[in-house]
Scaffold this active site. Structure first.
Site, mmCIF file in Angstrom:
data_model
loop_
_atom_site.group_PDB
_atom_site.id
_atom_site.type_symbol
_atom_site.label_atom_id
_atom_site.label_comp_id
_atom_site.label_asym_id
_atom_site.label_seq_id
_atom_site.Cartn_x
_atom_site.Cartn_y
_atom_site.Cartn_z
ATOM 1 N N ASP A 102 2.082 35.520 39.567
ATOM 2 C CA ASP A 102 0.913 36.116 40.201
ATOM 3 C C ASP A 102 -0.301 35.760 39.345
ATOM 4 O O ASP A 102 -0.342 36.107 38.163
ATOM 5 C CB ASP A 102 1.137 37.640 40.210
ATOM 6 C CG ASP A 102 0.417 38.345 41.329
ATOM 7 O OD1 ASP A 102 -0.732 37.975 41.593
ATOM 8 O OD2 ASP A 102 1.005 39.273 41.902
ATOM 9 N N ASP A 204 -4.033 36.398 43.462
ATOM 10 C CA ASP A 204 -4.479 37.764 43.731
ATOM 11 C C ASP A 204 -5.927 37.829 44.209
ATOM 12 O O ASP A 204 -6.791 37.104 43.711
ATOM 13 C CB ASP A 204 -4.349 38.540 42.399
ATOM 14 C CG ASP A 204 -4.647 40.010 42.535
ATOM 15 O OD1 ASP A 204 -3.893 40.678 43.248
ATOM 16 O OD2 ASP A 204 -5.622 40.489 41.922
ATOM 17 N N GLU A 261 -3.721 35.862 48.365
ATOM 18 C CA GLU A 261 -3.868 37.202 48.939
ATOM 19 C C GLU A 261 -5.293 37.310 49.450
ATOM 20 O O GLU A 261 -6.237 37.284 48.658
ATOM 21 C CB GLU A 261 -3.620 38.287 47.884
ATOM 22 C CG GLU A 261 -3.621 39.667 48.512
ATOM 23 C CD GLU A 261 -4.078 40.802 47.596
ATOM 24 O OE1 GLU A 261 -3.756 41.944 47.872
ATOM 25 O OE2 GLU A 261 -4.796 40.521 46.612
ATOM 26 N N HIS A 334 3.714 45.465 47.172
ATOM 27 C CA HIS A 334 3.569 46.561 46.213
ATOM 28 C C HIS A 334 2.303 47.393 46.446
ATOM 29 O O HIS A 334 2.051 48.329 45.698
ATOM 30 C CB HIS A 334 3.564 45.981 44.793
ATOM 31 C CG HIS A 334 2.377 45.095 44.579
ATOM 32 N ND1 HIS A 334 2.298 43.820 45.107
ATOM 33 C CD2 HIS A 334 1.200 45.311 43.958
ATOM 34 C CE1 HIS A 334 1.123 43.307 44.802
ATOM 35 N NE2 HIS A 334 0.440 44.180 44.102
ATOM 36 N N ASP A 335 1.504 47.021 47.438
ATOM 37 C CA ASP A 335 0.291 47.787 47.751
ATOM 38 C C ASP A 335 0.420 48.568 49.056
ATOM 39 O O ASP A 335 -0.537 49.242 49.469
ATOM 40 C CB ASP A 335 -0.917 46.845 47.906
ATOM 41 C CG ASP A 335 -1.276 46.132 46.620
ATOM 42 O OD1 ASP A 335 -1.074 46.710 45.543
ATOM 43 O OD2 ASP A 335 -1.761 44.985 46.702
HETATM 44 C C1 GLC Z 1 -4.418 42.998 44.526
HETATM 45 C C2 GLC Z 1 -3.074 43.501 44.033
HETATM 46 C C3 GLC Z 1 -3.213 44.947 43.689
HETATM 47 C C4 GLC Z 1 -4.226 45.071 42.572
HETATM 48 C C5 GLC Z 1 -5.546 44.433 42.971
HETATM 49 C C6 GLC Z 1 -6.435 44.252 41.788
HETATM 50 O O1 GLC Z 1 -4.803 43.557 45.714
HETATM 51 O O2 GLC Z 1 -2.090 43.256 44.988
HETATM 52 O O3 GLC Z 1 -1.995 45.534 43.315
HETATM 53 O O4 GLC Z 1 -4.439 46.416 42.277
HETATM 54 O O5 GLC Z 1 -5.373 43.156 43.525
HETATM 55 O O6 GLC Z 1 -5.974 43.216 40.982
#
Ligand code: GLC
Length: 555
Positions: A102, A204, A261, A334-335
């Protein structure tokens, strides 16, 4: 028509997301380790997994569980050592499982050396590595933007007498991608890991890396008078130029994949992001998760939604990647809350729901991403008080819910429904103490259902979600059309059944999943000449689906 031989390894496999802090603790500290992942590679292989996305395990103060990186080239000691990571990469390769890391490149931790330098003065080597701005004449923050985790997106720095921007928490200052030195440092980091043999990257929060040319207030969208930073900065024109540069320097000519993402990218925009002219191989866009969750800005007000809308969103993404690019299929990460809660508005057991939705996950066109525990039919846990949560976002959203007029009970209920911690409870391996996750007290409570929902028990039960995921993974590896076949939606108006056809070269499959708790009918002509390849309820009567029954027919 896509041919199997034209596809890359990552298009033909199943990916699995590991939240390492919750996967397996091999040292008795209450949090998981990289060695714990290595120890379970055989388990992952039994699910047909060929790529594991591991959420950040770099050195970090862990304010946001590793999404606040202090040093991208070091492993956090709580997870183990670089040797452990090398071992995981090597053992994984032997078993045909590539490690996907990641990359958190929108921001660093405030403890990162770059930021520690940057904050010292306005004229040092790192002065321009972050987004610094003067205060307004009255000393207040430069704009009224609200960070994603709540509160102002600007934090004051005494030393520099300036504000810095943080899209997420104040401990996560945003990097300044306009600075070529920043971009080049990030490229070097990614290449360091490519050389170590990783199979790719999940990148990310990528839609936030480009900031608008002019920083201006936006119209208040909450009682706090602020404007969501997402609306102000996501997907700013010019962003793709940065990412093209990154792709050429990191991805091109390598046998890896990159999945971004990308909250804020619509299915209709996928063409610019993935495929021949794109910057990534796949993109996690969130059009389908927005259906039950509503938009991020109104997090605590659940949407009133229908299955037909969810299907519409998925179909748009399937169509957006039909001839160009590739789709990462996901219902959880995980979110997100657990899918058996998030995507169902009906009665029925979590196990049945997991199997019905798992059928869709493993048969849509694209690379399925299973979130750890999803294959076991994990449900949201019951959280009795705010103190039980660990996630910083949940805490700030609780406060936000209160500020929006919710009472304490309603705010806690919203956290139960939506908290990211639902996805992060420890992996349940067996019936022993702490579900076999750790010999110490786990950092987050184990779900109460672990005596029945765990790998050991489900492996021995042919009707369990785990057995069903294994059945479908095997089917996917045997039936080319489930990988290569075109997607055509059937029964688009149905609010009970998600049905689609996968047309391959010389073979086809029809998938019908009743995502409701009522019997449903379908036209048996849809499966004419086909045999039942797999069914959640065993034999199935053509034209009829029992509540939460899912079937795969093929010819
Ligand atoms: C992304 C991750 C999340 C994190 C955020 C800040 O959305 O998936 O878990 O808190 O970025 O890095």
């Amino acid at each position: 028509m896509t041919r199997l031989s034209d596809l890359a390894w990552w298009q033909k496999t199943i990916a699995y997301e590991i939240y390492p802090k919750s996967f397996l603790d091999t040292v008795g500290q209450g949090t998981g380790t990289i060695a714990g992942v290595t120890a379970k590679l055989d388990y992952l292989a039994s699910l047909g997994v060929g790529a594991i996305w591991i959420t950040p395990c770099y050195k970090s103060p862990m304010v946001d569980n590793g999404y606040d990186v202090e040093n991208y080239l070091e492993i956090d000691p709580s997870f183990g050592t670089m040797d452990d990571m090398d071992e995981l990469i090597a053992r994984g390769r032997e078993l045909g499982i590539r490690v996907v890391l990641d990359l958190v490149f929108n921001h660093t931790s405030e403890e990162c050396e770059w930021f520690k330098e940057s904050r010292k003065s306005r004229d040092n080597d790192y002065a321009d590595w972050y987004i610094w701005h003067d205060a307004r004449p009255d000393g207040s923050a430069p704009t009224n933007w609200r960070s994603i985790f709540g509160g102002s997106a600007w934090a004051w720095c005494e030393e520099r007498q300036q504000y810095y921007l943080h899209t997420f928490a104040p401990q996560q200052p945003d990097l300044n991608w306009e600075n070529p030195a920043v971009r080049s440092a990030l490229i070097d980091i990614a290449n360091f890991w490519v050389e170590k043999g990783v199979g790719g990257f999940r990148i990310d929060a990528i839609t936030y890396i480009k900031k608008p040319a002019v920083f201006a207030d936006g119209p208040a969208d909450g009682e706090d008078g602020m404007y969501a930073v997402h609306a102000a900065t996501a997907n700013t024109p010019g962003i793709l130029d940065f990412l093209h540069e990154f792709k050429v320097a990191v991805r091109d000519g390598r046998d890896i994949f990159m999945v971004g993402e990308a909250n804020g990218v619509e299915a209709s925009e996928l063409g610019q992001w993935v495929g021949d002219e794109g910057v990534f191989d796949m993109l996690f866009e969130f059009s389908h998760t927005h259906v039950p969750m509503g938009k991020a800005e109104v997090w605590c007000r659940p949407a009133d939604w229908r299955l037909a809308e969810l299907k519409q969103a998925l179909t748009a993404s399937q169509e957006g990647t039909a001839t160009n690019g590739w789709y990462p299929i996901f219902f959880e990460n995980h979110d997100q809350p657990r899918s058996v809660v998030n995507f169902f508005r009906c009665e029925g057991s979590a196990a049945s729901k997991a199997k019905a939705l798992g059928t869709v996950l493993l048969t849509l066109r694209g690379t399925p991403f299973i979130m750890q525990g999803e294959e076991l039919g994990y449900s949201n846990r019951v959280w009795k008080s705010l103190d039980e949560f660990d996630d910083l976002q949940t805490r700030s959203q609780y406060e936000f819910a209160l500020s929006e007029g919710f009472d304490a009970t309603q705010a806690l209920a919203a956290c139960n429904r939506f908290s990211r911690d639902n996805a992060r409870t420890p992996m349940q391996w067996d019936t022993s103490a702490n579900a076999g996750f750790s010999s110490a007290t786990p950092w987050l409570p184990v779900h109460d259902d672990y005596q029945t929902v765990n790998v050991e028990v489900e492996s021995a039960d042919p009707s369990s979600p785990l057995s069903w995921f294994r059945t479908l993974a095997k089917l996917r590896s045997e039936r080319d059309e489930l990988v290569t076949g075109d997607y055509e939606e059937l029964m688009a108006d149905s609010d009970q059944v998600y049905a689609f056809r996968r047309q391959g070269e010389g073979s086809a499959a029809v998938i019908l999943a009743n995502l409701s708790d009522r019997p449903a009918a379908y036209d048996s002509a849809l499966i004419e000449g086909m045999n039942l390849l797999a069914g959640t309820h065993g034999e199935s009567t053509p034209g009829e689906l029992r509540p939460l029954e899912a079937v795969v027919f093929g010819a």
